[in-house]
Design a protein around this motif. Sequence first.
Motif, mmCIF file in Angstrom:
data_model
loop_
_atom_site.group_PDB
_atom_site.id
_atom_site.type_symbol
_atom_site.label_atom_id
_atom_site.label_comp_id
_atom_site.label_asym_id
_atom_site.label_seq_id
_atom_site.Cartn_x
_atom_site.Cartn_y
_atom_site.Cartn_z
ATOM 1 N N SER A 149 40.903 54.956 77.753
ATOM 2 C CA SER A 149 42.223 55.333 77.284
ATOM 3 C C SER A 149 42.872 56.275 78.280
ATOM 4 O O SER A 149 42.206 56.852 79.150
ATOM 5 C CB SER A 149 42.086 56.029 75.918
ATOM 6 O OG SER A 149 43.296 56.598 75.500
ATOM 7 N N ARG A 150 44.176 56.446 78.157
ATOM 8 C CA ARG A 150 44.875 57.471 78.929
ATOM 9 C C ARG A 150 44.688 58.864 78.313
ATOM 10 O O ARG A 150 45.000 59.870 78.940
ATOM 11 C CB ARG A 150 46.371 57.165 78.985
ATOM 12 C CG ARG A 150 46.730 55.861 79.662
ATOM 13 C CD ARG A 150 48.247 55.685 79.695
ATOM 14 N NE ARG A 150 48.619 54.351 80.096
ATOM 15 C CZ ARG A 150 48.683 53.921 81.355
ATOM 16 N NH1 ARG A 150 48.388 54.762 82.325
ATOM 17 N NH2 ARG A 150 49.036 52.689 81.630
ATOM 18 N N ALA A 206 39.372 60.458 76.441
ATOM 19 C CA ALA A 206 38.631 59.412 77.140
ATOM 20 C C ALA A 206 37.659 59.979 78.160
ATOM 21 O O ALA A 206 36.561 59.454 78.344
ATOM 22 C CB ALA A 206 39.600 58.452 77.811
ATOM 23 N N ASN A 245 43.083 49.203 70.494
ATOM 24 C CA ASN A 245 41.713 49.682 70.298
ATOM 25 C C ASN A 245 41.764 50.997 69.530
ATOM 26 O O ASN A 245 42.600 51.863 69.812
ATOM 27 C CB ASN A 245 41.013 49.885 71.639
ATOM 28 C CG ASN A 245 39.521 50.120 71.490
ATOM 29 O OD1 ASN A 245 38.931 49.820 70.455
ATOM 30 N ND2 ASN A 245 38.902 50.637 72.530
ATOM 31 N N TYR A 246 40.861 51.152 68.558
ATOM 32 C CA TYR A 246 40.879 52.297 67.650
ATOM 33 C C TYR A 246 39.542 53.011 67.654
ATOM 34 O O TYR A 246 38.481 52.387 67.730
ATOM 35 C CB TYR A 246 41.206 51.850 66.227
ATOM 36 C CG TYR A 246 42.603 51.304 66.073
ATOM 37 C CD1 TYR A 246 43.659 52.123 65.689
ATOM 38 C CD2 TYR A 246 42.870 49.961 66.339
ATOM 39 C CE1 TYR A 246 44.949 51.616 65.559
ATOM 40 C CE2 TYR A 246 44.149 49.442 66.223
ATOM 41 C CZ TYR A 246 45.185 50.278 65.831
ATOM 42 O OH TYR A 246 46.465 49.787 65.711
ATOM 43 N N LEU A 249 43.481 54.598 70.016
ATOM 44 C CA LEU A 249 42.798 55.062 71.214
ATOM 45 C C LEU A 249 43.439 54.481 72.471
ATOM 46 O O LEU A 249 43.614 55.180 73.472
ATOM 47 C CB LEU A 249 41.317 54.671 71.146
ATOM 48 C CG LEU A 249 40.373 55.230 72.195
ATOM 49 C CD1 LEU A 249 40.354 56.749 72.162
ATOM 50 C CD2 LEU A 249 38.961 54.681 71.977
ATOM 51 N N ASP A 250 43.783 53.189 72.414
ATOM 52 C CA ASP A 250 44.406 52.530 73.560
ATOM 53 C C ASP A 250 45.293 51.408 73.019
ATOM 54 O O ASP A 250 44.795 50.389 72.538
ATOM 55 C CB ASP A 250 43.336 51.958 74.495
ATOM 56 C CG ASP A 250 43.919 51.477 75.813
ATOM 57 O OD1 ASP A 250 44.584 52.270 76.495
ATOM 58 O OD2 ASP A 250 43.700 50.300 76.163
ATOM 59 N N SER A 303 48.506 50.666 77.580
ATOM 60 C CA SER A 303 47.066 50.592 77.764
ATOM 61 C C SER A 303 46.661 51.010 79.171
ATOM 62 O O SER A 303 47.333 50.694 80.166
ATOM 63 C CB SER A 303 46.574 49.159 77.512
ATOM 64 O OG SER A 303 45.204 49.028 77.844
#
Length: 441
Positions: A194-195, A199, A284-285, A295-296, A301
Motif C-alpha cells: 500500500s501507499r 505498509a 484490498n482490505y 489498504l490499497d 493503488s
Amino acid sequence: MTSAISHALSRRSLIRGGALLGAGAIAGLPLAGAALAQDASGRWPAVARMVGAYVDNRRVSGMVATMGFGQARADTIARGTKTFAGDDPVGPDSLFRIYSMTKPITGMAAMMCIDDGLMALDQPLYEIIPAFRTMRVQKRYDGPITADNLEPARRPITIRHLLTHTAGLAYGIIQSGPIREAYSRRGLVPGQVSRLELAQAIMGGTPTDSLADFAQGVAEMPLVYQPGTRWSYSVALDVMGRVIEVVSGQDFDAFLRQRIFDPAGMTSTWFRVPRGEAGRLTGNYFLMGGFPIPLDMPRNSVFLDEPAFPAGGAGLVSSPSDYDRFLRMLAGYGEIDGRRVMSEAAVRMGTRDLFPDTLATNGGFTSNGLTFGFGAGGLVGKGDAEGLYGWFGAAGTSGLVNMRRALRHNLMTQYMPAEAYPTQSEFPQAVARDAARLLQS
C-alpha cells in the motif's frame, strides 16, 4: 502501528497465506471426460455456497472461483463487487494481488532455464552470483548477528535449495529480532502492499532499488538454517528472479513476459498494472477485529507505480482467467491451445518433490498435521494428495492443479491477513466435494 494491528498482522500470515486442508480428497478423482452443463453454480454448488456466504455476509467485497478439467474452458463463479463502496461487479477479468502465487510462476521460469541448459538443479548458487560463495549461519535461530552466534555453512546453497525454501535464507516477514532489523535496514523487502505508512511496518521497510542489489544484500546476511536441512519460508524465489536475469541475460520481468505470459496468452498479469487497466483492479482490505479497513484501493493503488524491482516471490497482479491459463498450461504438461510454452520434462520436474536428500527428518513442509513435498516454488502432494501442485497468496488467494487428474482451481479475493478467514482450506474442500459428485453423474 497500534498493538491491535501488530497482533492481528502476524508476519508469517502475510505472505505465506493460509493452511491447506482437504486437498488430499482431490487426488482420487479421475479425469473428467463428458461435457458439463452450462450453469457453473449448478455444477459447483459447494463452491457457490462458499463464495456466496463470504460475499453475502460482507466478509469480503468480492470473490471469484475458477475450476476446470483438462484443457476445457474453466467454469467461473463470481459474486460481489470490486470494492465495498462500489457497485462494479467482480468477474474472471478483474485484477487481484496474487502475492505468493507469484512463486510457482518464478519456479517454472527457473525450470525453463534448467531445461535450456542455462543452469542445473544442483548447481551452487555462487557460480551464478559469486556473493553467495561464503555464507554464515546462525547457531541460534533469530539470535544475535555476532561472531559467537555464527558458523560457516556446511554446504553451498544450490538452485534446488532456492526452489524448495531449503536454502536457509531469512524472510523479513517471518524473522524477528536482529536479523529482521538487518533485512529492513538493507532494504531486503520483496513486495509492496500500500501507499499507506502502515505498509512499511507490514513489509518491514522500504525496498532497495534493484533486483541485483536485493540479491547482493541477501548474500550479505547470515542464514537462519544450514542449507539443505529445513524447509523455511524465505526470499529464495525473489533471489531466483535475479538468478534468471544472470543466466538468461534478460531482465526478469521481460523473461516472464516473453517466455510464459505471452506464449500462454496471459494478457493480464503484471508487476505494474497499466494506468488504463486501473478500473479492473479490486480493493484490498486489512481486517481488524473482523472489520475491513481499506489498504490499497484501485484508483490509487501502489501497483499502478513501477515497483522497486520485480519481486519473483510476491510481486504480481493477475486475473482469475489469466491464472487459470497458467494452471491449464501446467495441466497440459507445458502446452495450451496447441502451443507449447514449456517442455513436458520441465513441467514434470517442477511439479514433483524436489526436497534435497540432506533434509532433516523433521525438516519438511507440514500443514495442519499433513506432510507435503515441495517443487518449483509450490507444495507437492504426497500419498492421497499425489499430483497436487500449487501455492497461496497473502490476500486470501489460492491456485492449485492436480497434475495426475488434470483438475485445476483457483480462488481470488482480497483481504489481509489471509489467515483471518479459512478460505484457503475451505475452497479445496468445496472443489473436492463438487468434483466427486460431477464425476459420478
